[in-house]
Design an enzyme around this catalytic site. Structure first.
Site, PDB file in Angstrom:
ATOM      1  N   CYS C   2      41.847  38.510  38.150  1.00  0.00           N
ATOM      2  CA  CYS C   2      40.646  37.712  37.860  1.00  0.00           C
ATOM      3  C   CYS C   2      40.198  38.081  36.590  1.00  0.00           C
ATOM      4  O   CYS C   2      40.254  39.167  36.151  1.00  0.00           O
ATOM      5  CB  CYS C   2      39.579  37.892  39.121  1.00  0.00           C
ATOM      6  SG  CYS C   2      40.209  37.107  40.736  1.00  0.00           S
ATOM      7  N   ARG C  16      33.673  32.890  36.320  1.00  0.00           N
ATOM      8  CA  ARG C  16      34.833  33.847  36.627  1.00  0.00           C
ATOM      9  C   ARG C  16      36.127  32.569  36.692  1.00  0.00           C
ATOM     10  O   ARG C  16      35.774  31.514  37.175  1.00  0.00           O
ATOM     11  CB  ARG C  16      34.698  34.656  37.813  1.00  0.00           C
ATOM     12  CG  ARG C  16      34.406  34.034  39.112  1.00  0.00           C
ATOM     13  CD  ARG C  16      35.895  33.927  40.049  1.00  0.00           C
ATOM     14  NE  ARG C  16      36.417  35.383  40.147  1.00  0.00           N
ATOM     15  CZ  ARG C  16      35.841  36.225  41.052  1.00  0.00           C
ATOM     16  NH1 ARG C  16      35.194  35.706  41.725  1.00  0.00           N
ATOM     17  NH2 ARG C  16      36.651  36.970  41.294  1.00  0.00           N
ATOM     18  N   ASN C  79      39.413  42.161  41.817  1.00  0.00           N
ATOM     19  CA  ASN C  79      40.360  43.102  42.329  1.00  0.00           C
ATOM     20  C   ASN C  79      40.252  44.438  41.584  1.00  0.00           C
ATOM     21  O   ASN C  79      40.470  44.215  40.268  1.00  0.00           O
ATOM     22  CB  ASN C  79      41.553  42.374  42.334  1.00  0.00           C
ATOM     23  CG  ASN C  79      42.215  42.105  43.913  1.00  0.00           C
ATOM     24  OD1 ASN C  79      41.553  42.457  44.866  1.00  0.00           O
ATOM     25  ND2 ASN C  79      43.184  41.081  43.958  1.00  0.00           N
TER      26      ASN C  79
END
Lengths: 318, 318, 318, 318
Positions: C2, C16, C79
């Site tokens: 991400c 995002r 993550n």
């Protein structure tokens, strides 16, 4: 700045490029067992392992840049500017200045493991040798044939890292330095296959293309990657001559060439000298930027029970 | 500058990013079969294949940037500054200006092979459309579902190159451009294995590391490599919607983002529009920098026997 | 993986890319002030700041991926596989699971500074939401218009770093990530001058060559550098439309394109959705991989005194 | 493969790395003025300029790899595999084999300009020296103190290119090779300033970072860039010793290190020898992979009116 290297062949080799824009007047210096190592806070060391290495000698004390002792333990200091952090003296610690650290460890320890234990109690103090010599911001590689560690004195204290590649350059701190090796994992010393796509025909038009992506500049991170690549891909050499030659070739991969690293005011950083010590046999080899010929000095041909230094000035003419 | 792309799925798709620092006022323009294409030296073309594409319309003539005809032949013009070379009119050649080249080829040819044969006799002349429009230095990609060619008019004459990847950007000349793909042959869309050395443990700490080394800047060479990587690694898409979407995603990999490409005097190159034409069905899709929504115009819903242009101004508000 | 981004224009924007190989069934979810946020160890929060963001709703609780509250405080989870470290519950700490962390902070804090102080007492626990949902290894970006921080729960404890660039991707840990920006310091959005040597004539044959060296692959490190370059070189935008567009264009620079990131077994990581929240006005925009059209939901057009969630399923068809 | 270099200091220097996986048994060979140069098609040359260089001697003829003549004209042959194209003999052309090309040019020409004119009439034929020696695919650099040219025999004929940098490696063809230098124009031997963005503080944490992006692998393209960078950034050296040393250091930047270039079947390409000829004084220096010491042979201390070769076998022990 600098590049240090360990190399396993039939013997264990340790050495470095010393990169700087001038020379202090380095000498190959043997400190025999009874030469008194003078310390600022701790008691002087009167008896110790014999040491051979490159040093600047000031007030009759060898300020070692890199050295090995008669037990095969090796150590080198490399610039760590902006990150090194030394303290005032601390009670209940072994207080050692940065310029005492190499002779202290090599004088007393016979292995990396011994060095590690000793370092647990050491505090590196922020004293300069004298008014003319600045406090150098350094970190260290300590190695024997079993392995290597990197020692960094930073704000958080003294950090000791296993160094699985046996290479050290300068900034950034060692964990960040070694982490970036991951970014080069797909490089190879072999001709690459086309994995870009099977829908286009691509061609290895040159040998050596497996290394494409290897950085060629002279920054500390790039020298770290390049030297590690050359070292880890080197075949095992045979015989003293081939091993020493190969060691210098690997160091040559990280050499600072006159003109490539302009530090301002018409000064350039160059590889002032390159060294390679056969740690098993106490033989110290070196060459300088202005003389490719490899010179050697053998510790064991000297009287190691002596109490005076043996000194071999390096003829740095440039 | 620009990026052109072909894409094979259930249909054949062709399009481009048009990168510039302003818009001339582009329109999606359908030139139906009986719309007279006016030529400067050659006889006007009264009957021709219907054409759809993006154009600036001047003096009622469509100056196409990229277009497709009803036979599925596609063509786009991209900047080729410093390399394009046009001539004066040459007797016994078909003399075509750079702004006539797209309608001339798409009006008359139904395949890349036909275009190739026709180009053998063409001379591209150095005339400007009018006083206000400069002579653009261009090269071209011509494609159908069988394959692509790149056409470059340089000092040595008109060069026609097979384009095995179906991608075109700008400088350098196509043979140099495609040669450099060799330097990326070991890249992959898969997680890399450690081939650096089996003597050190390295770690793919992120997905996507197989592409490490793919250039991310906006130069023509880097856009060429990046677009080719994305195209050749794309899975075959299904259905119109997924195919068109994927086409725009691939073009997006080479998009010029406002601010990243400063051309001086507070001007930036951006991707003014992106287009994707379903060449089998004559459907022209586009989106603009200031509007992500994909618009579409269908050629076949128009009367292609007409003799007047169908014009759809693009609302470029930025 | 991400990419998260903050962006200052006339308003403050936060959003995002959510990169993954499938969708759990995300929804834009508004948690109004009186919706009870259920916590595992701590007392449920009955009254709190209203929150809008993207979430997977399980057992009627919104598991937020990224969100903003009515005070303009924003937070996203990304993550951080292999580095995140959560603990068992610790007495005298505020014990919060990784999936409670976003609603807990956004529910209670109105600024980054308040969040920082609250985090000092937080312990992130290693509980999973239920049997079907794994414990995600995450780190977080928290931002308001005054600045950004990165929060990482690692073995040594919870680390809070100032994030001067307002960008977050994944591994490595933030200090290593941001350190590497130094390696790109000589890149520029301007056409480079020849500093290689004045003894050879070199030519900027393309616009955009100042960015040469910018990495184009999809690893977390390269996305970090590329997004930061695009963000920091973006001119200040004007008006809601241009700002939101520019935000999505910058995120697009780090987009995961179908096929470029093969995670094995015919699965590819893609940018499942991209979001952009106007934090000043509580407007949440998003688009998905299969639909370029930007959708929006406005928090303030809802009854924020409600005690039930407002849910807008994202139509993820791919 | 190989790297050739010219270097201007108080004298003009010319030399090369000879990279291969074994040695044919090279010798430094002086061909004095009256030594008969035997040609396959053309008349033997009985009187010619004296030549010194590295050669393999077969059937008493020196097959030069690199050499200089007494007029200061220098020439070296480097691999050009896949691109070199030789023809059958052509009537009305001067038919010269690839192995005769160096002695033919150096025997007859006293400057690059003379060589250029002579080459206009040359056809390079596809004959092998004998059954044991393959036809080598080569291209050439010819240089004097006024400048350098690259000569390539390709399908389209013999191409002569000005070589403004005085460096040659191997593939690709010279125009493509030199074009790519443009991609490195923003590199510098100086510490970079932050041009990435003034919105983030970046730090030159190491000396040498201006060269970041310089390729470090051993492919021909990367050696070309690296050697050119080192040469063009070298300060002007003084005196024979410093100039020769600097020449070998620059060549060292492109050295092939044992292990880094695996060509299969446990064989590695290495820099078998490096040479440096003072072309003004006819002094030939060399060193080998297994011996760093620089050796020298002076042409002018020999009887150049002789008709027999003077031969100095290189002691290649590896």
């Amino acid at each position: 700045m600098c590049t240090a290297l360990t190399f396993d062949a039939e013997n264990f080799y340790f050495g470095r490029n010393f990169d700087y824009h001038f020379s202090y007047g380095e000498e190959v210096v043997i400190a025999p067992r009874n030469f008194p190592l003078v310390l600022r806070t701790e008691k002087d060391i009167i008896n110790h392992h014999a040491i051979i290495g490159m040093a600047y000698v000031a007030e009759n004390q060898p300020l070692y840049y890199d050295a090995a002792n008669e037990k095969g333990l090796c150590m080198a200091a490399l610039n760590f500017v902006g990150n090194a952090h030394y303290n005032k003296r601390i009670k209940d610690k072994i207080n050692i200045t940065h310029f005492e650290f190499i002779p202290f460890i090599l004088g007393r320890c016979s292995s990396v493991n011994e060095a590690k234990r000793l370092i647990e109690n050491i505090n590196i103090t922020d004293e300069s040798f004298n008014d003319k010599l600045p406090v150098s911001q350094l970190h260290w590689i300590i190695a024997d044939k079993e392995g290597s560690i990197t020692v960094e004195a930073v704000k958080e204290g003294i950090k000791v890292y296993d160094n699985p590649v046996g290479v050290l350059t300068n900034n950034p701190s060692f964990p960040t330095q070694i982490f970036q090796l991951n970014n080069y994992m797909r490089l190879s010393n072999k001709t690459p296959k086309n994995t870009f796509s099977d829908k286009v025909k691509l061609n290895a038009y040159s040998l050596g293309m497996g290394g494409l992506g290897l950085p060629g500049d002279l920054s500390s991170t790039s020298r770290f990657v390049r030297t590690t690549f050359a070292k880890l891909n080197s075949p095992k050499t045979k015989g003293e001559k081939q091993s020493v030659n190969q060691f210098f070739h690997i160091l040559g991969f990280a050499e600072q060439i006159l003109g490539c690293n302009d530090i301002g005011e018409d000064e350039f950083e160059i590889t002032v000298y390159s060294s390679c010590c056969n740690a098993d046999k106490g033989i110290y080899y070196y060459k300088t930027y202005d003389d490719f010929t490899i010179r050697k000095i053998e510790m064991n041909s000297h009287n190691l029970e002596s109490s005076t230094l043996f000194r071999y000035p390096v003829n740095l003419v440039y």
